[in-house]
Motif scaffolding. Structure first.
Motif, short mmCIF file in Angstrom:
data_model
loop_
_atom_site.label_atom_id
_atom_site.label_comp_id
_atom_site.label_asym_id
_atom_site.label_seq_id
_atom_site.Cartn_x
_atom_site.Cartn_y
_atom_site.Cartn_z
N ALA B 49 0.56 -8.25 14.76
CA ALA B 49 0.12 -8.31 13.36
C ALA B 49 -0.43 -6.96 12.92
O ALA B 49 -1.16 -6.30 13.66
CB ALA B 49 -0.94 -9.39 13.21
N VAL B 50 -0.06 -6.57 11.71
CA VAL B 50 -0.64 -5.37 11.09
C VAL B 50 -1.09 -5.72 9.68
O VAL B 50 -0.59 -6.68 9.07
CB VAL B 50 0.38 -4.20 11.02
CG1 VAL B 50 0.81 -3.77 12.41
CG2 VAL B 50 1.59 -4.57 10.18
N ARG B 51 -2.03 -4.95 9.19
CA ARG B 51 -2.45 -5.13 7.80
C ARG B 51 -1.47 -4.43 6.88
O ARG B 51 -1.08 -3.29 7.15
CB ARG B 51 -3.85 -4.53 7.58
CG ARG B 51 -4.94 -5.31 8.27
CD ARG B 51 -6.31 -4.74 7.95
NE ARG B 51 -7.31 -5.35 8.79
CZ ARG B 51 -7.88 -6.54 8.52
NH1 ARG B 51 -7.55 -7.18 7.43
NH2 ARG B 51 -8.77 -7.06 9.35
N ALA B 52 -1.08 -5.10 5.81
CA ALA B 52 -0.24 -4.44 4.81
C ALA B 52 -1.01 -3.27 4.22
O ALA B 52 -2.20 -3.37 3.93
CB ALA B 52 0.14 -5.43 3.72
N GLU B 53 -0.33 -2.14 4.08
CA GLU B 53 -1.00 -0.94 3.57
C GLU B 53 -1.31 -1.05 2.09
O GLU B 53 -2.30 -0.51 1.61
CB GLU B 53 -0.10 0.28 3.79
CG GLU B 53 0.06 0.64 5.25
CD GLU B 53 0.92 1.87 5.43
OE1 GLU B 53 1.46 2.39 4.43
OE2 GLU B 53 1.07 2.31 6.57
N SER B 54 -0.44 -1.70 1.38
CA SER B 54 -0.65 -1.81 -0.06
C SER B 54 0.13 -2.99 -0.61
O SER B 54 1.14 -3.41 -0.04
CB SER B 54 -0.23 -0.52 -0.78
OG SER B 54 0.97 -0.03 -0.23
N LEU B 55 -0.38 -3.54 -1.71
CA LEU B 55 0.23 -4.67 -2.38
C LEU B 55 0.67 -4.25 -3.77
O LEU B 55 0.05 -3.38 -4.39
CB LEU B 55 -0.77 -5.82 -2.48
CG LEU B 55 -1.32 -6.34 -1.16
CD1 LEU B 55 -2.49 -7.28 -1.41
CD2 LEU B 55 -0.23 -7.06 -0.39
N TYR B 56 1.70 -4.90 -4.26
CA TYR B 56 2.29 -4.50 -5.54
C TYR B 56 2.60 -5.75 -6.34
O TYR B 56 2.84 -6.83 -5.78
CB TYR B 56 3.59 -3.72 -5.32
CG TYR B 56 3.41 -2.49 -4.48
CD1 TYR B 56 3.24 -1.24 -5.06
CD2 TYR B 56 3.39 -2.57 -3.09
CE1 TYR B 56 3.06 -0.10 -4.29
CE2 TYR B 56 3.22 -1.44 -2.30
CZ TYR B 56 3.06 -0.21 -2.91
OH TYR B 56 2.87 0.91 -2.14
N ALA B 67 4.80 -7.97 -3.78
CA ALA B 67 5.45 -7.04 -2.86
C ALA B 67 4.39 -6.36 -2.00
O ALA B 67 3.22 -6.30 -2.38
CB ALA B 67 6.26 -6.00 -3.62
N PHE B 68 4.82 -5.89 -0.84
CA PHE B 68 3.88 -5.18 0.02
C PHE B 68 4.62 -4.17 0.88
O PHE B 68 5.85 -4.24 1.03
CB PHE B 68 3.09 -6.14 0.92
CG PHE B 68 3.92 -6.90 1.92
CD1 PHE B 68 4.23 -6.36 3.16
CD2 PHE B 68 4.38 -8.18 1.63
CE1 PHE B 68 4.99 -7.05 4.08
CE2 PHE B 68 5.16 -8.89 2.54
CZ PHE B 68 5.45 -8.33 3.78
N MET B 69 3.86 -3.24 1.42
CA MET B 69 4.37 -2.30 2.42
C MET B 69 3.55 -2.45 3.68
O MET B 69 2.33 -2.63 3.62
CB MET B 69 4.28 -0.85 1.92
CG MET B 69 5.26 -0.53 0.81
SD MET B 69 5.18 1.22 0.33
CE MET B 69 5.68 1.99 1.86
N ALA B 70 4.23 -2.37 4.81
CA ALA B 70 3.54 -2.43 6.10
C ALA B 70 4.26 -1.51 7.07
O ALA B 70 5.43 -1.16 6.86
CB ALA B 70 3.52 -3.86 6.64
#
Lengths: 134, 117
Positions: B49-56, B67-70
């Protein structure tokens, strides 16, 4: 703003499927209206033009990293690139599918003054003679 | 921030896995936590598991995150995931970047997932 183009380590992919001038299929787009992709050594560089009046806004040239669709690929069919535009960090991901460049744009607002935005838009490649003007 | 539409277990829409066959997305301490599962090389079975860096958001009013980036460091390769909701499907694009000096090309995958909960 422009960033020096750098080459990435690893397998060199043929960028020909990505190169050229790509125009947004939606003439009313308020996002990126045109994308130029050109060779930069064995790598490629991307230049995006944002919707603006009276002319589109040139965001400058940034390096783009190429990707194949397999680990043994020799043809690049996708790319990603990042713009740092003041308080906006824009990640672009693009891939060619049936002759169309599909571009997802992830815009992060660094000061939190508004929500981060996601868009997906589609681009067609102009014939070479209609390519970017000097 | 409303991430409810992203939370849950997601399964791939077809059997021909490119990279990932399932995802688990949870919320923890205000962050989106993403876990991916693969079959076959060069990926581990469980990406952790990783934390999403940012949400959109794709909505003009920013009401819901869609949307998200991880990002994962999987040893021989790094993977950047960019995912978005579209018509109830989670569309997951991954950029696989090798750093092990092997003769493998960096690879792009796009896969589609349905909400399995």
């Amino acid at each position: 703003m422009s960033t020096p183009v750098t080459e990435h380590r690893g397998v060199t992919l043929d960028p020909s499927a990505l190169l050229g001038t790509w125009r947004n299929t939606n003439a009313a787009s308020r996002g990126i209206v045109r994308i130029d992709l050109e060779r930069a050594g064995s790598a490629i560089a991307l230049r995006a033009f944002g919707a603006d009046e009276p002319e589109p806004c040139n965001w400058g040239r940034v390096p783009a990293r190429m990707y194949g669709d397999r680990f043994d690929a020799n043809q690049a069919l996708a790319l990603d690139a990042t713009y740092n535009r003041g308080l906006l960090e824009v990640h672009l991901q693009a891939n060619v599918k049936t002759g169309v460049l599909v571009v997802a744009s992830f815009t992060r607002v660094l000061d939190g003054s508004s929500a981060n935005r996601y868009t997906r838009e589609f681009y067609y490649r102009l014939p070479e003679r209609e390519g970017p003007r000097p | 921030m409303d991430v409810a539409n992203l939370i849950g277990r997601w399964r791939k829409t077809n059997d021909g896995s490119q990279a990932i066959h399932a995802l688990e997305i949870n919320e923890a301490e205000g962050s989106l936590v993403v876990r991916a599962f693969s079959e076959g090389e060069p990926w581990p079975a469980d990406w952790d598991a990783v934390r999403a860096e940012s949400l959109y958001t794709g909505a003009a009013d920013g009401a819901a995150e869609s949307a998200f980036m991880a990002r994962w460091d999987l040893g021989p390769l790094d993977v950047v995931m960019q995912a978005n909701l579209n018509l109830g499907l989670l569309v997951v694009a991954c950029f696989h970047r090798f750093k092990d000096g092997s003769a493998r090309a960096d690879r792009f995958t796009r896969e589609f997932f349905y909400h399995a909960d």
